[in-house]
Design a protein around this motif. Sequence first.
Motif, short mmCIF file in Angstrom:
data_model
loop_
_atom_site.label_atom_id
_atom_site.label_comp_id
_atom_site.label_asym_id
_atom_site.label_seq_id
_atom_site.Cartn_x
_atom_site.Cartn_y
_atom_site.Cartn_z
N ARG A 45 -1.02 11.38 -0.56
CA ARG A 45 -0.43 10.78 -1.76
C ARG A 45 -1.25 11.08 -3.02
N PHE A 46 -2.57 11.06 -2.92
CA PHE A 46 -3.40 11.13 -4.12
C PHE A 46 -4.23 12.41 -4.22
N SER A 47 -4.96 12.76 -3.16
CA SER A 47 -5.88 13.90 -3.27
C SER A 47 -5.15 15.22 -3.51
N VAL A 51 0.83 -1.21 0.00
CA VAL A 51 0.00 0.00 0.00
C VAL A 51 0.86 1.26 0.00
N PHE A 52 1.93 1.25 0.79
CA PHE A 52 2.76 2.45 0.94
C PHE A 52 3.84 2.59 -0.14
N SER A 53 3.89 1.63 -1.05
CA SER A 53 4.93 1.72 -2.09
C SER A 53 4.39 1.66 -3.51
N ILE A 54 3.13 1.27 -3.70
CA ILE A 54 2.62 1.12 -5.06
C ILE A 54 2.36 2.49 -5.69
N LEU A 55 2.67 2.58 -6.96
CA LEU A 55 2.53 3.84 -7.71
C LEU A 55 1.52 3.67 -8.83
N ASP A 56 0.37 3.15 -8.49
CA ASP A 56 -0.71 2.95 -9.45
C ASP A 56 -2.04 3.04 -8.70
N LEU A 57 -2.99 3.79 -9.23
CA LEU A 57 -4.26 3.99 -8.55
C LEU A 57 -5.04 2.69 -8.39
N THR A 97 -4.91 6.23 -18.29
CA THR A 97 -3.92 5.57 -17.45
C THR A 97 -4.32 5.65 -15.98
N THR A 98 -3.80 4.72 -15.19
CA THR A 98 -3.92 4.80 -13.74
C THR A 98 -2.53 4.88 -13.10
N ASP A 99 -1.50 5.02 -13.92
CA ASP A 99 -0.13 5.13 -13.42
C ASP A 99 0.05 6.46 -12.69
N TYR A 100 0.51 6.39 -11.46
CA TYR A 100 0.60 7.58 -10.61
C TYR A 100 1.58 8.62 -11.17
N LEU A 101 2.74 8.17 -11.60
CA LEU A 101 3.76 9.11 -12.09
C LEU A 101 3.30 9.82 -13.36
N LEU A 107 -2.88 15.11 -7.14
CA LEU A 107 -3.65 14.84 -8.35
C LEU A 107 -4.86 15.74 -8.48
N LEU A 108 -5.38 16.23 -7.35
CA LEU A 108 -6.61 17.04 -7.36
C LEU A 108 -6.38 18.34 -6.59
N PRO A 109 -5.42 19.16 -7.01
CA PRO A 109 -5.06 20.35 -6.23
C PRO A 109 -6.18 21.38 -6.13
#
Length: 479
Positions: free
Chosen positions: A253-255, A120-126, A184-188, A258-260
């Motif tokens: 990490r996400f909100s 959970v703390f290392s994956i870089l994909d939604l 894509t769902t890739d975080y980077l 990705l959603l500033p």
Amino acid sequence: MNTLIPIFLIPTIGFFIILFSKEQYARYIALITTIITFFESLRLWFNFDYLTSDFQFITIFNWNNNVQFLFGIDGIGLIFIILTTFLLIICILVSWDYIKFLVKEYMLCFIALDIILIGVFSILDLLGFYILFETVLIPMFLVIGVWGAREEKITAAYYFFFYTLVGSLLMLLSIFFIYSITGTTDYLTLLDITIDPYYQNIIFLCFFASFAVKVPKIPFHIWLPLAHVEAPLAGSVILAGILIKLGAYGFIRFSLPLLPDASIYFAPLVFTLSIIGIIYASLTTLRQTDLKRIIAYSSVSHMAVVTLSIFSLSIIGIEGSIFLQVAHGIVSSALFIIVTLLYERHHTRIVKYYRGITLTMPIYSTIFLFFTLANIAVPLSCNFVGEFLSLMALFQVNPIICILACSGIILSAAYALFLYNRVAFGEISVYLKHSVYSRDITRREFYVLLPLMFLTVFLGVYPQILLDLLHPSVLRIFL
């Protein structure tokens, strides 16, 4: 090796060794596995480059020919991984004599939690994050439902499972929506894509529904006190120490990155819910009679401060929120251990039955006082650093919000000191008369609490060791 393969491989090997070993060896194998995994997380820390904000130790996992998940860590993820691997050792140790049946299956659940939480703390994909985020429910559901302490454990397990699952379904739909508009769902990759502000608002609310349940925020907190009360001790430790941090981690990490625009737009909503949460949870804590329920409701109040700090949308605020989460994971876990030690000796968690335990358990009472003071954030404790940074960030954003948040400090001092005074001082309770010569804390129990005591003081005196690790990763959120 500059990949994350070893930190996944070690607990996986331990899992299968336990699976095919005899039950009497399960405790020892689980303990050795968690210790080695913890040292592997420290190796990642020692090899971590502080000078870059990029994700490091990049590892690719090919799920099938069309789907692959990217794993990597920055300072934020690394801190949570180290906290996870450390607390898993504590979970195994506190379960050593506490769990009497299905020991192998119990240890397998916690090793599985170790693997999943590192993911959970290392994956870089939604999509991968969602899968691991929800997979945590399975072993934790079993831990509460099978090894819970009392008759309502099944109810508590289903509360935990369905509350968190239903909230997360909206996040799954929003991930599908993100994929439909970005491909894509890739975080980077998503970090470099600007989503339309209108869509951001919709996605933010879906993410919020999932993360708010995990934090948990008022009014989505109903599952937490019941789960804590019914869970075995190690279940309470991992719940307080890690699992309720998943929602706050998701916001960071996400909100935010990705959603500033949506994060700014909905910040007043989060502030309102958080202030209500601090005051409501603190007042509710004052009227509780169960020792575990008191610690559980205090966690709701502390996590409300964390979300306030996150949505201050400042570098100091986010660093303070992460530091406070680490501090809460240490101190709250210790408090759950302490109240459970009292339960194991006297077989009740009702506060009114306790009085004067200082006379019979002086060492225990001293350690209880130490963590009580840490929980109300006295100076030189790690909680003080986290709350100070959080409140300083809030004051810069909105002094009124900061003043209202400070009410939590006053109320936390009220319920924490009131609890300690009721339990520790006065004439020995009539209920405990037969236990005047009850055993003080044992050597094993002391050594379990000792590292938690050390970290509480060490991080309070030298917080820079974490803040230096965090700063480049937090700074990247605002670039």
